[in-house]
Design a protein around this motif. Structure first.
Motif, PDB file in Angstrom:
ATOM      1  N   TRP A 448       0.841  -1.207   0.000  1.00  0.00           N
ATOM      2  CA  TRP A 448       0.000   0.000   0.000  1.00  0.00           C
ATOM      3  C   TRP A 448       0.871   1.251   0.000  1.00  0.00           C
ATOM      4  O   TRP A 448       0.579   2.226  -0.711  1.00  0.00           O
ATOM      5  CB  TRP A 448      -0.966   0.018   1.189  1.00  0.00           C
ATOM      6  N   GLU A 449       1.940   1.239   0.768  1.00  0.00           N
ATOM      7  CA  GLU A 449       2.806   2.427   0.833  1.00  0.00           C
ATOM      8  C   GLU A 449       3.438   2.725  -0.531  1.00  0.00           C
ATOM      9  O   GLU A 449       3.700   3.884  -0.855  1.00  0.00           O
ATOM     10  CB  GLU A 449       3.855   2.249   1.931  1.00  0.00           C
ATOM     11  N   GLU A 450       3.637   1.679  -1.340  1.00  0.00           N
ATOM     12  CA  GLU A 450       4.118   1.873  -2.715  1.00  0.00           C
ATOM     13  C   GLU A 450       3.040   2.571  -3.561  1.00  0.00           C
ATOM     14  O   GLU A 450       3.338   3.494  -4.325  1.00  0.00           O
ATOM     15  CB  GLU A 450       4.443   0.500  -3.323  1.00  0.00           C
ATOM     16  N   ILE A 451       1.799   2.104  -3.412  1.00  0.00           N
ATOM     17  CA  ILE A 451       0.668   2.730  -4.118  1.00  0.00           C
ATOM     18  C   ILE A 451       0.526   4.182  -3.670  1.00  0.00           C
ATOM     19  O   ILE A 451       0.352   5.100  -4.488  1.00  0.00           O
ATOM     20  CB  ILE A 451      -0.643   1.944  -3.869  1.00  0.00           C
ATOM     21  N   ASP A 452       0.618   4.370  -2.364  1.00  0.00           N
ATOM     22  CA  ASP A 452       0.507   5.701  -1.755  1.00  0.00           C
ATOM     23  C   ASP A 452       1.537   6.660  -2.361  1.00  0.00           C
ATOM     24  O   ASP A 452       1.214   7.784  -2.772  1.00  0.00           O
ATOM     25  CB  ASP A 452       0.714   5.561  -0.240  1.00  0.00           C
TER      26      ASP A 452
END
Length: 481
Positions: A448-452
């Motif tokens: 998710w932090e990559e998507i973020d």
């Protein structure tokens, strides 16, 4: 604020010591849903039980539920709770598994095999319907779908609302109704600085909507919106409020006895309706190109079709009167009807929860999982928190207190032995192996932090806080590179 201490007569520190003295007993708990209810429940469990392992399952690849998809784009301060939720997710005793639909990819029974306790916090994923003729005509939308569309909720990304009508009718007098009206009437230069999706911004740029009428079944003393949202509407640049003075005459004596928040809210509406505005405000309103109004004591009867029989051209409403007074007053029809013309009709009459799994009790009339203080009735080891527990009411603070209460019930059951942790449970490894055998790849919090980071990067290029990715497939491709 609810007490975060134990409710069994022990001090919290005393109970933590007792729990720490049985190191081998590690409660494995899973939470279904990663919105505010899910994260607040996890936060409380991790804080007050030093051994508990908490896994959070979410059907979307991305977390945070209505904080991401329900809070208006021009209310970024409300989204600050995401910082707290991120700290919870980064705990070494917490794990996030997105892209997992409980009830489809994995059953609640299978979760029970893997965990000592299962907590349902999946919110209200559907909307209440009006149940009137013409509701399915083109130009009629639920506020939930409209909000999801401009906030980048994947299921609503293809909504493409038709904003070619000069008049929009919003059915409902809650904060979501005001959010929708504000987004329709806000100057584009304000919206451009938010995380509203680019596709939505392009549609709003072509919008012909100039008037928004917000319709409610009851009177000024029963509106469900709050003073902050009302003040924002009154101060909205290039939009003028039209409130009928006759709706507010004689309310002065009545409001003296109502609670202060309600009194202040009613006084602000009355002041806007009855008082001459100051010179600056009068000048702003005189030059306003758009307007909004509140209409009371009207209940929708049918959506009126245009001549082609396919599109909406307005709504027929029953004129109502109040039976009783205050919060419990009921709207009853007078026999009169009134037509309000407008080709865009948005129904904002509330959300509702859906059953998640045949094995879970569900009260379809109330739209909740039947429970006692978060303990699901007749289902030991199963709990619920948030809207699926109490219905879709309240703000994030209400959900926080409610979630802490459910977490407290779990803690009490651990302490009393009602929740048996004497047999070790495998937790996420068992679930992951089941998902793998079904071809499901869970999304981790670091994913998710990559998507973020990608969303924030795209936002920077457009001069805004973030540009949300609205296609789950694109999210998964991004993290699988």
């Amino acid at each position: 604020m609810v007490s975060t201490g134990w409710k069994t007569g022990f001090s919290c520190s005393h109970c933590v010591k007792r729990l720490l003295s049985t190191n081998e007993l590690i409660p494995r708990i899973c939470i279904v849903g990663s919105g505010p209810a899910g994260f607040y429940t996890a936060q409380h469990l991790l804080k007050h039980h030093k051994l508990a392992q908490v896994d959070i399952y979410e059907k979307l690849p991305v977390p945070f539920g209505l904080v991401r998809f329900g809070v208006a784009p021009d209310h970024p301060e409300v989204k600050n709770v995401i910082n707290t939720f991120t700290q919870t997710a980064r705990s070494d005793r917490c794990a996030y598994y997105g892209n997992v639909t409980v009830g489809k990819d994995i059953t609640v029974k299978e979760l029970h095999q893997a965990y000592h306790a299962v907590i349902l916090s999946y919110g209200a994923e559907d909307n209440r319907i009006l149940g009137i003729p013409g509701e399915d005509l083109a130009g009629v939308y639920t506020a939930r779908a409209f909000v999801g569309w401009y906030n980048g909720l994947p299921e609503n990304r293809d909504l493409k609302p038709d904003l070619s009508s000069e008049t929009a009718v919003v059915l409902g007098h809650g904060n979501v109704a005001l959010d929708v009206a504000r987004i329709l009437l806000s100057p584009l230069e304000i919206l451009r600085k938010t995380d509203i999706t680019e596709d939505s911004l392009a549609v709003l740029a072509r919008s012909k909507v100039r008037r928004v009428c917000l319709v409610g079944r009851r009177g000024p003393l029963q509106v469900a919106f709050t003073i902050k949202e009302l003040r924002e509407m009154i101060n909205l640049p290039s939009a003028r409020p039209f409130l009928d003075p006759t709706d507010f005459k004689g309310l002065g004596d009545v409001v003296k006895d109502v609670p202060r928040p309600r009194r202040r809210l009613t006084e602000l509406m009355a002041k806007t309706a009855l008082d001459e505005p100051g010179e600056e405000v009068a000048g702003r309103w005189a030059s306003a190109s758009r307007e909004w109004s509140l209409k009371f004591l009207r209940s929708p009867l049918e959506v009126l079709p245009a001549t082609d029989g396919k599109r909406a051209r307005g709504i027929r409403m029953a004129v109502t009167r109040l039976k009783g007074s205050g919060e419990t007053a009921k709207a009853v029809p007078t026999g009169e009807v009134e037509d309000l013309l407008g080709g865009l009709i948005l129904s904002s009459i509330g959300y509702k929860s859906l059953p998640i799994d045949p094995a879970v009790p569900f009260d379809s009339k109330q739209g909740i999982v039947p429970n006692d203080l978060g303990r699901v009735l007749g289902a030991p080891g199963l709990y619920c928190s948030g809207w699926v527990k109490r219905g879709p009411v309240g703000v994030i603070l209400t959900t926080m207190n409610d979630s802490f209460d459910t977490a407290q019930s779990v803690l009490e059951d651990l302490q009393s032995g009602a929740l048996d942790v004497s047999k070790a449970k495998e937790g996420s490894p068992l679930v992951r192996s089941l998902l793998q055998s079904r071809g499901i790849r869970p999304v981790s919090f670091s994913d998710w932090e990559e998507i973020d980071a990608a969303e924030i990067g795209r936002g920077k290029l457009a001069g805004k806080p973030r540009e949300k990715i609205v296609d789950p497939q694109e999210m998964l491709e991004l993290i699988n590179r």
